[in-house]
Scaffold this motif. Structure first.
Motif: not given
Length: 557
Positions: A447-453, A475-486
């Motif tokens: 699934s996809g949205s705009w939360d960066g993942h 990452t384990e903390d999940g704070e690093t955005d992988v997908v930039r944009g919608i």
């Protein structure tokens, strides 16, 4: 007074004067059908041969009859169970002979070829899940690569290994090729490419040019056939354009829809195409003849998503009519699944469920993907991902705000006053589910949205709920955005035989929503490729016993 019309039926029949009346044909004697082993052979004088002996055909028939008699005598007292086991043993022997020609050893034949082929033939025949993939890939360590062209927002994406097709709001259709896999070793003069390479692109015409052979407005959807022959695109101009996949030349422009074409999907293994539109219809096309087939009616709002697998059926979602519909093409029937799941009226308002969790009213169903012929998932504007079964009218399981809540705008952004009220103008709202994809007949959902993942989910073993796996590349903390944009589109496919070389997730990213401009993000228009390595071989190997093969054949029959 009697006439021909008032006489009884028996009197209307013409009587024959005798058994050999003039013009009567002699009655043909009834032919007697005998078993092949007992049919009388033709006389020798009826067989033409220069040497006066039997011809090759006669010898073959005689040998066949003799073998048939021997076989009948050999298995004369055989029971039904013994016959089933004998046929299963013959089937396994045939598989081994086919595999021996390719050159596999006995262990590989028993474990990989025979077992898998039996299992898959039964599962695909019934349209059931037969692969457990969610636990076999290392999603956390996925490698990423971005690709882009100087265009506006990417609205959709389709993949046909090793090619990717993207479409944009400024009427571009772009063809990309993935880098070679596995990549060649790096040398002092060569660095293997990691990003997809642009091969071809086609640009649309002006809106005023109605005679242009192609799109003259935003392209909203794209689909690629499995055989690599066709690419289909649909747009805001209500056109469906069929392209040659190799050269991106227009083959035909279909103008049957009366509003924007929002979704396209090919039936797996065929060139049968399904399209859905804002004119509230679903249309069927046969691309082998480049012809329109029929139209399906039923939705009460624009149809914004469509999905299909092997069977001659498709599933669509109707935005604000909040329904998903399963169309059985052959039976000319449809099943209606109603979403909403709330009190209605006050959409976007949070309510508490029995566990105290905030639940937001569903305003529209925007995305759909099929797991197998019985289960499918939908995504909504309230952030919910719902699991459905064709045997129930309500969701089997729901994941609430699957991609989290978007923070409200700041007071300065939402007010024109010099000193706005510091109170947030509205509460946090769930992020829409903008894209869904699955690996057919497996437990893997993306699934996809705009939360960066891009998030991974799996269907539980009992098929009663969806379970959270992880976010791809997080990452384990999940704070690093992988997908930039919608995320406006997702395509998933496996590399190598049965995905042994990995899983490829292609993502269409943009600054704006697919069908609107009410939201803008700091991102680049283009796409991403997420390559996931396989770490665990698929379970279920081993030698297949004759009884198991027999049961599998019975189930397939």
């Amino acid at each position: 007074m009697s006439s021909f019309f008032t006489l009884p039926g028996s009197a209307k029949k013409r009587k024959r004067t005798g058994p050999a009346a003039a013009g009567d044909r002699p009655k043909k004697p009834r032919e007697t059908y005998l078993p092949a082993s007992k049919k009388r052979q033709p006389a020798d004088e009826d067989i033409s041969s220069e040497s006066g002996g039997e011809s090759d055909g006669g010898k073959a028939r005689a040998a066949h009859d003799e073998s048939g008699e021997d076989e009948d005598e050999e298995f004369e007292g055989e029971t039904a169970a013994e016959k089933r086991l004998r046929l299963a043993q013959q089937y396994l022997d045939n598989l081994r002979e086919d595999a021996d020609e390719v050159g596999f050893d006995a262990a590989d034949i028993d474990r990989d070829i025979i077992a898998d082929r039996l299992r898959e033939s039964v599962a695909e025949e019934k349209g059931k899940i037969y692969r457990k993939l969610a636990a076999q890939y290392s999603f956390n360590t996925a490698s990423t690569s971005r690709f882009r062209m100087n265009t506006t927002s990417t609205t959709a994406l389709a993949a046909c290994d090793p090619y990717i097709y993207t479409v944009t709001k400024d009427s571009h259709l772009i063809k990309w090729t993935l880098p070679q896999y596995p990549p060649p070793p790096a040398t002092s003069n060569l660095t293997p490419a990691r990003r997809p390479k642009r091969l071809l692109f086609s640009r649309g015409g002006k809106k005023s040019n109605t005679e242009f052979q192609g799109h003259i407005d935003d392209i909203l959807c794209v689909a690629a056939s499995q055989d690599g022959k066709f690419v289909a695109t649909g747009g805001k101009d209500s056109r469906l354009v069929i392209w040659d996949a190799e050269t991106l030349k227009v083959l035909k422009v279909m103008k049957h829809h009366r509003a924007a074409v929002n979704g396209l999907v090919f039936r797996r293994g065929t060139n049968q195409l399904y399209s859905c539109s804002s004119d509230r219809t679903v249309k069927l096309w046969s691309l082998d003849e480049l012809a329109y087939v029929e139209t399906l009616f039923g939705h009460q709002d624009e149809v914004v998503g469509i999905a299909a697998l092997n069977a001659e059926r498709c599933i669509t979602v109707g935005a604000r009519d909040r329904t998903a519909r399963l169309w059985k093409i052959i039976d000319e029937t449809q099943l209606v699944f109603r979403g909403g799941g709330g009190t209605g009226g006050e959409s976007r308002k949070a309510r508490k469920d029995k566990n105290g969790v905030d639940r937001y009213e569903e305003g529209s169903i925007d995305a759909v993907a099929m797991i197998d012929d019985e289960y499918f998932v939908t995504g909504s504007d309230n952030g919910n991902i719902c699991l459905w079964s064709v045997h129930k009218k309500k969701p089997v399981h729901t994941i609430y705000h699957a991609h989290g809540l978007a923070p409200p705008p700041s007071p300065a952004e939402s007010s024109a006053e010099m000193a706005p009220d510091p109170t947030p103008p509205c509460p946090a709202q769930p992020r829409y589910i903008t894209a869904l994809a699955t690996v057919a007949y497996s437990d893997l959902i993306v699934s996809g949205s705009w939360d960066g993942h891009v998030r991974i989910w799996k269907l539980s073993a009992d098929k009663k709920k969806l379970e959270r796996v992880c976010a791809v590349g997080a990452t384990e903390d999940g704070e690093t955005d992988v997908v930039r944009g919608i995320v406006n589109g997702i395509a998933v496919f496996e590399r190598g035989e049965k995905g042994k070389e990995g899983l490829v997730i292609c993502v269409a990213t943009a600054r704006e929503m697919k069908k609107g401009k009410w939201m803008k993000m700091a991102a680049r228009n283009g796409g991403m490729v997420l390559e996931v390595e396989r770490t665990v071989l698929e379970a279920g190997g081993g030698v297949v016993e004759v009884e198991e093969a027999s049961n599998a054949m019975d189930e397939a029959a």
